[in-house]
Design a protein around this motif. Structure first.
Motif, short mmCIF file in Angstrom:
data_model
loop_
_atom_site.label_atom_id
_atom_site.label_comp_id
_atom_site.label_asym_id
_atom_site.label_seq_id
_atom_site.Cartn_x
_atom_site.Cartn_y
_atom_site.Cartn_z
N LEU A 75 0.83 -1.20 0.00
CA LEU A 75 0.00 0.00 0.00
C LEU A 75 0.87 1.25 0.00
N LYS A 76 0.57 2.17 -0.87
CA LYS A 76 1.31 3.43 -0.92
C LYS A 76 0.59 4.46 -0.04
N THR A 77 1.12 4.64 1.15
CA THR A 77 0.44 5.47 2.14
C THR A 77 0.32 6.92 1.70
N SER A 78 1.19 7.36 0.81
CA SER A 78 1.12 8.75 0.36
C SER A 78 -0.19 9.04 -0.35
N HIS A 79 -0.78 8.00 -0.95
CA HIS A 79 -2.04 8.19 -1.66
C HIS A 79 -3.25 8.26 -0.72
N LEU A 83 -7.89 10.42 0.36
CA LEU A 83 -9.18 9.76 0.58
C LEU A 83 -10.25 10.70 1.13
N ILE A 84 -9.84 11.75 1.80
CA ILE A 84 -10.81 12.68 2.36
C ILE A 84 -11.70 13.27 1.27
N HIS A 85 -11.18 13.33 0.06
CA HIS A 85 -11.95 13.89 -1.06
C HIS A 85 -12.87 12.85 -1.70
N HIS A 86 -12.77 11.60 -1.26
CA HIS A 86 -13.58 10.54 -1.87
C HIS A 86 -14.36 9.77 -0.80
N LYS A 87 -14.65 10.41 0.32
CA LYS A 87 -15.24 9.67 1.45
C LYS A 87 -16.62 9.11 1.11
N ASN A 150 -8.11 5.56 -10.12
CA ASN A 150 -7.87 6.35 -8.92
C ASN A 150 -7.30 5.44 -7.84
N LEU A 151 -5.98 5.48 -7.65
CA LEU A 151 -5.32 4.57 -6.74
C LEU A 151 -5.69 4.85 -5.29
N ALA A 152 -5.90 6.12 -4.94
CA ALA A 152 -6.27 6.46 -3.57
C ALA A 152 -7.59 5.80 -3.18
N LEU A 153 -8.58 5.87 -4.08
CA LEU A 153 -9.87 5.25 -3.82
C LEU A 153 -9.73 3.74 -3.72
N SER A 154 -8.95 3.15 -4.61
CA SER A 154 -8.74 1.70 -4.60
C SER A 154 -8.08 1.25 -3.30
N LEU A 155 -7.04 1.96 -2.88
CA LEU A 155 -6.35 1.62 -1.64
C LEU A 155 -7.28 1.75 -0.44
N ALA A 296 -11.52 2.34 -10.34
CA ALA A 296 -11.24 1.88 -8.98
C ALA A 296 -12.46 1.22 -8.36
N LEU A 297 -13.64 1.78 -8.60
CA LEU A 297 -14.86 1.24 -8.02
C LEU A 297 -15.20 -0.13 -8.62
N MET A 298 -15.01 -0.27 -9.93
CA MET A 298 -15.30 -1.56 -10.58
C MET A 298 -14.40 -2.67 -10.06
N TYR A 299 -13.10 -2.39 -10.01
CA TYR A 299 -12.17 -3.42 -9.51
C TYR A 299 -12.43 -3.71 -8.03
#
Length: 357
Positions: A75-79, A83-87, A150-155, A296-299
């Motif tokens: 997991l890339k924690t920097s991403h 997540l706050i923008h995709h809550k 969107n890797l942040a959403l996926s993570l 990201a949502l589909m996967y």
């Protein structure tokens, strides 16, 4: 040293890019030569007691812990700061990941009432329940990254579904148990008790958090150097898990020429996977998400952590080996569908939004 390093990296890339073929090979090997896979299941490192429960530490559990540790390490924690923008999308995805399989399996349970072998029908339902109750697969982040999602959403989907699994998974087993016949209702309720917060906490959540902690502490340069090794270990562990668990169920099904059971199981598991991916795409259009978020949502909705499901089935449902067949099929199908989605999304312009905005 350089030639040796190149050879290893080449091997890692070969296994990573051709994992589907290696999975098919593992299943074929299990069908015709199951002895080694069965022997692996007999190896134990002793007993471990936690939360007033004693568990034999088998090779399968150790392999599961390795998978989860590597998932946390990857997991890339920097991403995660994004997540706050995709809550709201994150919350919607987590809810859909729980509710979609419940609705699908309920409909399938009604259709299977007319199946000529009621016991086979129950095996399929229990296997689907084990798929549906698991957290989102860490592999979904890899597919998301490869598809410019969107890797942040996926993570976030992977991390939160894993953290919440000690609560969600037992509840999901209880719900699916209500859909099963009396015998298999008891079976699923027993699995719910075994797959409680203690088990998932020790073998799923703790290794994930440990890997994530090490990821945060290690320099990025060092992580970049070891990631090819981690990817190869992950692939090998996944192949061994699938081979060992398939060694229990596939030889008998093939020997009995039970092609109708295998065919209907493949169709049903494929239907669940396609439904999850389709709902992910529909939600992205419904909420006007852009293409990266849709990917990201589909996967996230379509890919589940079947390694955990396989281990849980092997520990609690040894008397019902065919229950593993839906899990094995789903693990293969989800990567086939993910590969197809990747090819489709690759041809869509990156600036095009899923919602048509």
């Amino acid at each position: 040293m350089e030639p040796r390093k190149f050879t290893f990296l080449g091997l890692s890339q070969i296994v990573h890019h051709h994992l589907l073929w290696f999975l098919l090979g593992a299943y074929a090997l299990a069908a015709v030569f199951p002895a080694a896979g069965l022997a692996i299941r007999q190896v134990s490192f002793g007993a471990l007691s936690f939360f007033q429960t004693e568990t034999q530490v088998s090779v399968l559990l150790v392999l599961l812990a390795i998978l989860m540790f590597n998932a946390g390490l990857g997991l890339k924690t920097s991403h995660l700061n994004a997540l706050i923008h995709h809550k709201w999308v994150l919350l919607t995805g987590l809810i859909a990941n729980v509710l979609i399989p419940i609705g699908y399996i309920f409909c399938i349970s009604l259709l299977l009432l007319v199946w000529h072998n009621p016991q086979e029908a129950q095996h399929i339902l229990v296997g689907l329940a084990l798929v549906a109750a698991m957290p989102i697969a860490g592999a979904s982040t890899t597919w998301t990254q490869n598809s410019n999602g969107n890797l942040a959403l996926s993570l976030g989907l992977v991390l939160l579904s894993t953290m919440l699994s000690p609560m969600i998974t037992p509840w999901a087993f209880y719900v699916f148990g209500e859909m099963a016949s009396n015998e298999y209702e008891a079976v699923l309720h027993n699995v719910s008790a075994y797959g409680s917060g203690g088990f998932l906490g020790v073998w799923v959540v703790f290794p994930s958090l440990l890997g994530l902690s090490i990821r945060m502490a290690m320099p990025e340069v060092a992580l970049t150097a070891v990631m090819p090794y981690i990817k190869l270990v992950n692939s090998v562990v996944l192949l061994v898990l699938n081979y060992s668990n398939a060694s229990v169920s596939l030889p008998k099904a093939v020997a009995e020429h039970d092609w109708d059971f295998l065919a209907v199981t493949l169709i049903i598991t494929t239907g669940l996977c396609l439904t999850a991916f389709a709902v992910g795409y529909w939600l992205s259009r419904r909420f006007g998400l852009d293409q990266a978020e849709a990917i990201a949502l589909m996967y996230g909705l379509g890919m589940n952590n079947n390694g955990t499901g396989l281990v849980l089935a092997s520990l609690t449902l040894a008397a019902y080996p065919r229950v593993m067949v839906p899990i094995i099929f789903y693990n293969l199908v989800q990567h086939l569908v993910a590969g197809t989605v990747h090819e489709v999304m690759r041809k869509i312009p990156a600036n095009q939004q899923a919602g048509g905005n």
